[in-house]
Design an enzyme around this catalytic site. Structure first.
Site, PDB file in Angstrom:
ATOM      1  N   HIS A  57       0.882  -1.185   0.000  1.00 28.99           N
ATOM      2  CA  HIS A  57       0.000   0.000   0.000  1.00 28.99           C
ATOM      3  C   HIS A  57       0.914   1.228   0.000  1.00 28.99           C
ATOM      4  O   HIS A  57       1.747   1.369  -0.886  1.00 28.99           O
ATOM      5  CB  HIS A  57      -0.931  -0.112   1.212  1.00 28.99           C
ATOM      6  CG  HIS A  57      -2.088   0.833   1.274  1.00 28.99           C
ATOM      7  ND1 HIS A  57      -2.448   1.661   0.257  1.00 28.99           N
ATOM      8  CD2 HIS A  57      -2.977   1.085   2.293  1.00 28.99           C
ATOM      9  CE1 HIS A  57      -3.514   2.392   0.609  1.00 28.99           C
ATOM     10  NE2 HIS A  57      -3.844   2.062   1.852  1.00 28.99           N
TER      11      HIS A  57
ATOM     12  N   ILE B   6       7.475  -5.504  -8.750  1.00 26.88           N
ATOM     13  CA  ILE B   6       8.145  -4.225  -8.986  1.00 26.88           C
ATOM     14  C   ILE B   6       7.302  -3.188  -8.257  1.00 26.88           C
ATOM     15  O   ILE B   6       6.154  -2.914  -8.638  1.00 26.88           O
ATOM     16  CB  ILE B   6       8.223  -3.898 -10.499  1.00 26.88           C
ATOM     17  CG1 ILE B   6       8.809  -5.078 -11.284  1.00 26.88           C
ATOM     18  CG2 ILE B   6       9.024  -2.617 -10.718  1.00 26.88           C
ATOM     19  CD1 ILE B   6      10.236  -5.444 -10.963  1.00 26.88           C
ATOM     20  N   MET B   7       7.877  -2.610  -7.206  1.00 25.66           N
ATOM     21  CA  MET B   7       7.080  -1.740  -6.346  1.00 25.66           C
ATOM     22  C   MET B   7       6.738  -0.423  -7.052  1.00 25.66           C
ATOM     23  O   MET B   7       7.563   0.142  -7.768  1.00 25.66           O
ATOM     24  CB  MET B   7       7.824  -1.466  -5.035  1.00 25.66           C
ATOM     25  CG  MET B   7       8.211  -2.735  -4.317  1.00 25.66           C
ATOM     26  SD  MET B   7       6.889  -3.981  -4.300  1.00 25.66           S
ATOM     27  CE  MET B   7       6.161  -3.659  -2.730  1.00 25.66           C
ATOM     28  N   GLY B   8       5.468   0.014  -6.843  1.00 18.65           N
ATOM     29  CA  GLY B   8       5.004   1.220  -7.527  1.00 18.65           C
ATOM     30  C   GLY B   8       4.297   0.907  -8.834  1.00 18.65           C
ATOM     31  O   GLY B   8       3.969   1.821  -9.591  1.00 18.65           O
TER      32      GLY B   8
ATOM     33  N   HIS C  24      -2.280  -2.175  -9.628  1.00 18.51           N
ATOM     34  CA  HIS C  24      -3.283  -1.563  -8.753  1.00 18.51           C
ATOM     35  C   HIS C  24      -4.456  -2.524  -8.536  1.00 18.51           C
ATOM     36  O   HIS C  24      -4.788  -3.305  -9.421  1.00 18.51           O
ATOM     37  CB  HIS C  24      -3.804  -0.242  -9.330  1.00 18.51           C
ATOM     38  CG  HIS C  24      -4.369   0.635  -8.288  1.00 18.51           C
ATOM     39  ND1 HIS C  24      -5.678   0.542  -7.879  1.00 18.51           N
ATOM     40  CD2 HIS C  24      -3.797   1.600  -7.530  1.00 18.51           C
ATOM     41  CE1 HIS C  24      -5.882   1.415  -6.915  1.00 18.51           C
ATOM     42  NE2 HIS C  24      -4.760   2.072  -6.687  1.00 18.51           N
TER      43      HIS C  24
ATOM     44  N   ASP D 238       2.345   5.859  -6.463  1.00 11.98           N
ATOM     45  CA  ASP D 238       3.553   5.850  -5.632  1.00 11.98           C
ATOM     46  C   ASP D 238       4.853   5.963  -6.416  1.00 11.98           C
ATOM     47  O   ASP D 238       5.853   6.436  -5.880  1.00 11.98           O
ATOM     48  CB  ASP D 238       3.599   4.557  -4.795  1.00 11.98           C
ATOM     49  CG  ASP D 238       2.712   4.647  -3.571  1.00 11.98           C
ATOM     50  OD1 ASP D 238       2.480   5.764  -3.099  1.00 11.98           O
ATOM     51  OD2 ASP D 238       2.247   3.592  -3.093  1.00 11.98           O
TER      52      ASP D 238
HETATM   53  C1  LIG Z   1      -1.176   4.219  -3.325  1.00  8.37           C
HETATM   54  C2  LIG Z   1      -1.207   2.735  -3.375  1.00  8.37           C
HETATM   55  O1  LIG Z   1      -1.378   2.095  -2.372  1.00  8.37           O
HETATM   56  S1  LIG Z   1      -1.095   1.995  -4.904  1.00  8.37           S
HETATM   57  C3  LIG Z   1      -0.452   0.364  -4.606  1.00  8.37           C
HETATM   58  C4  LIG Z   1       0.974   0.422  -4.150  1.00  8.37           C
HETATM   59  N1  LIG Z   1       1.561  -0.924  -4.077  1.00  8.37           N
HETATM   60  C5  LIG Z   1       2.509  -1.337  -4.927  1.00  8.37           C
HETATM   61  O2  LIG Z   1       2.967  -0.626  -5.805  1.00  8.37           O
HETATM   62  C6  LIG Z   1       3.063  -2.708  -4.681  1.00  8.37           C
HETATM   63  C7  LIG Z   1       3.235  -3.492  -5.982  1.00  8.37           C
HETATM   64  N2  LIG Z   1       1.937  -3.850  -6.523  1.00  8.37           N
HETATM   65  C8  LIG Z   1       1.245  -4.907  -6.044  1.00  8.37           C
HETATM   66  O3  LIG Z   1       1.716  -5.656  -5.152  1.00  8.37           O
HETATM   67  C9  LIG Z   1      -0.137  -5.182  -6.593  1.00  8.37           C
HETATM   68  O4  LIG Z   1      -0.230  -4.727  -7.933  1.00  8.37           O
HETATM   69  C10 LIG Z   1      -1.247  -4.537  -5.725  1.00  8.37           C
HETATM   70  C11 LIG Z   1      -1.104  -4.918  -4.254  1.00  8.37           C
HETATM   71  C12 LIG Z   1      -1.191  -3.011  -5.819  1.00  8.37           C
HETATM   72  C13 LIG Z   1      -2.606  -5.001  -6.261  1.00  8.37           C
HETATM   73  O5  LIG Z   1      -2.674  -6.368  -6.023  1.00  8.37           O
HETATM   74  P1  LIG Z   1      -3.711  -7.307  -6.803  1.00  8.37           P
HETATM   75  O6  LIG Z   1      -5.008  -6.601  -6.977  1.00  8.37           O
HETATM   76  O7  LIG Z   1      -3.730  -8.605  -6.092  1.00  8.37           O
HETATM   77  O8  LIG Z   1      -2.987  -7.472  -8.211  1.00  8.37           O
HETATM   78  P2  LIG Z   1      -3.538  -8.127  -9.542  1.00  8.37           P
HETATM   79  O9  LIG Z   1      -4.649  -9.071  -9.255  1.00  8.37           O
HETATM   80  O10 LIG Z   1      -3.775  -7.039 -10.516  1.00  8.37           O
HETATM   81  O11 LIG Z   1      -2.255  -8.973 -10.014  1.00  8.37           O
HETATM   82  C14 LIG Z   1      -2.318  -9.665 -11.241  1.00  8.37           C
HETATM   83  C15 LIG Z   1      -0.985 -10.320 -11.533  1.00  8.37           C
HETATM   84  O12 LIG Z   1       0.020  -9.315 -11.728  1.00  8.37           O
HETATM   85  C16 LIG Z   1       1.101  -9.516 -10.859  1.00  8.37           C
HETATM   86  N3  LIG Z   1       1.532  -8.225 -10.361  1.00  8.37           N
HETATM   87  C17 LIG Z   1       0.743  -7.323  -9.738  1.00  8.37           C
HETATM   88  N4  LIG Z   1       1.488  -6.258  -9.395  1.00  8.37           N
HETATM   89  C18 LIG Z   1       2.746  -6.507  -9.817  1.00  8.37           C
HETATM   90  C19 LIG Z   1       3.944  -5.789  -9.743  1.00  8.37           C
HETATM   91  N5  LIG Z   1       3.984  -4.602  -9.131  1.00  8.37           N
HETATM   92  N6  LIG Z   1       5.055  -6.329 -10.256  1.00  8.37           N
HETATM   93  C20 LIG Z   1       5.030  -7.525 -10.865  1.00  8.37           C
HETATM   94  N7  LIG Z   1       3.904  -8.274 -10.955  1.00  8.37           N
HETATM   95  C21 LIG Z   1       2.781  -7.762 -10.443  1.00  8.37           C
HETATM   96  C22 LIG Z   1       0.528 -10.328  -9.712  1.00  8.37           C
HETATM   97  O13 LIG Z   1       1.564 -11.046  -9.048  1.00  8.37           O
HETATM   98  C23 LIG Z   1      -0.449 -11.212 -10.420  1.00  8.37           C
HETATM   99  O14 LIG Z   1       0.283 -12.270 -11.037  1.00  8.37           O
HETATM  100  P3  LIG Z   1      -0.350 -13.764 -11.094  1.00  8.37           P
HETATM  101  O15 LIG Z   1      -1.633 -13.617 -11.878  1.00  8.37           O
HETATM  102  O16 LIG Z   1       0.712 -14.531 -11.780  1.00  8.37           O
HETATM  103  O17 LIG Z   1      -0.570 -14.159  -9.667  1.00  8.37           O
HETATM  104  O1  LIG Z   2      -6.961   2.223  -3.645  1.00  9.65           O
HETATM  105  C1  LIG Z   2      -6.009   1.491  -3.346  1.00  9.65           C
HETATM  106  O2  LIG Z   2      -6.106   0.245  -3.240  1.00  9.65           O
HETATM  107  C2  LIG Z   2      -4.668   2.045  -3.095  1.00  9.65           C
HETATM  108  C3  LIG Z   2      -4.502   3.454  -3.542  1.00  9.65           C
HETATM  109  O3  LIG Z   2      -4.247   3.735  -4.688  1.00  9.65           O
HETATM  110  C4  LIG Z   2      -4.694   4.508  -2.565  1.00  9.65           C
HETATM  111  O4  LIG Z   2      -5.087   4.241  -1.419  1.00  9.65           O
HETATM  112  O5  LIG Z   2      -4.462   5.687  -2.899  1.00  9.65           O
END
Ligand SMILES: CC(=O)SCCNC(=O)CCNC(=O)[C@H](O)C(C)(C)COP(=O)(O)OP(=O)(O)OC[C@H]1O[C@@H](n2cnc3c(N)ncnc32)[C@H](O)[C@@H]1OP(=O)(O)O
Ligand SMILES: O=C([O-])CC(=O)C(=O)O
Length: 373
Positions: free
Chosen positions: A220, A254-256, A259, A310
């Site tokens: 998050h 890959i962080m960032g 969604h 992010d």
């Molecule tokens: C302001 C905020 O809070 S925005 C979110 C910030 N967080 C991040 O940037 C962390 C990295 N991102 C993630 O971990 C995820 O994309 C989340 C937590 C944001 C969303 O999670 P989910 O809704 O479960 O992701 P989703 O269902 O779209 O994932 C689909 C596939 O893409 C992959 N995937 C999702 N995000 C990423 C990523 N950042 N890098 C690489 N692979 C990814 C998942 O592992 C999944 O693979 P699978 O089908 O082989 O299991």
């Molecule tokens: O909505 C989400 O899951 C995460 C997000 O982008 C935020 O809280 O700004």
């Protein structure tokens, strides 16, 4: 055998109604109480947006001045809170400092009656930036930073307290836009945490403390710090691309990127990316922006994934001389508006949040006395 939980993470399910914010039916746009965040980031200020979120409407000029005066007047920290902050070591994470600071404030300035909820929200909006920087400067430099900066924006106040000097106009505006972009996002994990807590009729400090704990995680809000840890390792665009490809091959996140609700793009990304580009130019330091851009292109080409809010916040904050571990606390300084508004909304039409669960454990069995096991 446990079957795959197709509803994992409650994804795609509605968990209630809200009038505060929507990502739109297509999940591609972002509106705060009907206003497009793109327009707000171009034309408004964070104080206007905070008023919109907390009080329900954009303020008139007179309302804005009154709101700003109230909030600015709440920046100082009581001596007991300063003492607590001075005891927290430099090795602590500032999100933990905010969690403790918010909780402690709830002891010495309790909300009491819910009729005081707006006062508490405005107090937290003003005090959280002072709190985190006071702790940072004391624990890292031995300085008791002055909370009276005279700055008329929250982002300016934060930067001024942190660096001990007034920020430039570009930095002040980037901070304001950043706080606008982070202010509110429907039923994200931390806001939902706050609403669950509010639904038990708990006090606002408890709800915000719980939300801070939820935002801290790298999936998050913590992703802006994790993105910085990654991009600062690369000495060139080529190095960045090669390492991202290696990570993807190894199935690392890959962080960032990615969604939970957006499918095509996060509308906040293009805005903060542009400000990061401007800062790179101002500082005459193109590498971090170029590396971030290369990572974004690679993720699009190889994984069809987009940067979320992010990712470019990492380079933007870095260009403003903000230490990485203070990145997620800035998110708190903004999102406290959304969290508080959701708590008010929950309280106004409350039923305790208590979903069901599909039981997948053992069948019924009888207790065996300890000596017979
Ligand atoms: C302001 C905020 O809070 S925005 C979110 C910030 N967080 C991040 O940037 C962390 C990295 N991102 C993630 O971990 C995820 O994309 C989340 C937590 C944001 C969303 O999670 P989910 O809704 O479960 O992701 P989703 O269902 O779209 O994932 C689909 C596939 O893409 C992959 N995937 C999702 N995000 C990423 C990523 N950042 N890098 C690489 N692979 C990814 C998942 O592992 C999944 O693979 P699978 O089908 O082989 O299991
Ligand atoms: O909505 C989400 O899951 C995460 C997000 O982008 C935020 O809280 O700004």
């Amino acid at each position: 055998m446990v079957e795959k939980n197709t509803g994992a993470g409650l994804r795609g399910q509605s968990a209630g109604q809200t009038a505060i914010c929507t990502v739109g039916a297509e999940g591609n746009s972002l509106r705060y109480r009907g206003y497009d965040v793109v327009e707000l980031a171009e034309q408004s200020t964070f104080y206007e947006v905070a008023h919109l979120i907390l009080h329900g409407e954009l303020p008139t000029a007179a309302e804005l001045e009154a709101f700003r005066a109230r909030v600015d007047g709440h920046r100082d920290l009581p001596p007991a809170l300063r003492e607590v902050l001075e005891r927290i070591p430099a090795s602590a994470h500032p999100m933990d400092v905010l969690r403790t600071g918010c909780s402690f404030l709830g002891n010495i300035e309790p909300e009491g009656d819910f009729s005081r909820q707006m006062d508490v929200a405005e107090r937290l909006l003003a005090a959280l930036p002072s709190m985190v920087v006071y702790w940072y400067r004391y624990s890292h430099d031995g300085v008791r930073a002055d909370t009276d900066t005279g700055e008329d924006t929250i982002g300016g106040h934060f930067l001024h307290m942190l660096h001990g000097t007034a920020p430039g106009d570009l930095e002040r505006r980037v901070m304001d836009v950043s706080l606008i972009l982070y202010a509110e996002h429907e039923f994200n994990a931390s806001t939902f945490t706050a609403r669950v807590c509010a639904s038990t009729l708990s006090d606002l400090h408890s709800c915000i403390t719980a939300a801070i704990g939820s935002l801290r995680g790298p999936l998050h809000g913590g992703a802006n710090e994790a993105a910085m840890d990654m991009i600062e390792q690369y000495a060139s665009e080529e190095e960045a691309v090669a390492d991202v490809l290696r990570k993807l091959e190894a199935k690392e996140l890959i962080m960032g990127f990615g969604h939970a609700v957006y499918r095509l793009r996060d509308p906040r990304n293009a805005i903060i990316k542009e400000w990061s580009r401007k800062l790179a130019e101002l500082k005459d330091d193109p590498l971090l922006f170029a590396v971030s851009d290369a990572v974004e292109r690679t993720m699009k080409e190889r994984k069809n994934m987009f940067a979320n809010a992010d990712f470019f916040h990492a380079s933007a904050y870095h260009y403003m001389g903000i230490p990485t571990k203070l990145f997620t606390p800035i998110f708190v300084m903004s999102r406290v508006t959304g969290w508080a508004a959701h708590c008010f909304e929950q309280r106004a039409n409350n039923r305790i949040i208590r979903p069901g669960a599909d039981y997948v454990g053992p069948d019924d069995r009888s207790y065996v006395p300890i000596g017979d096991r």
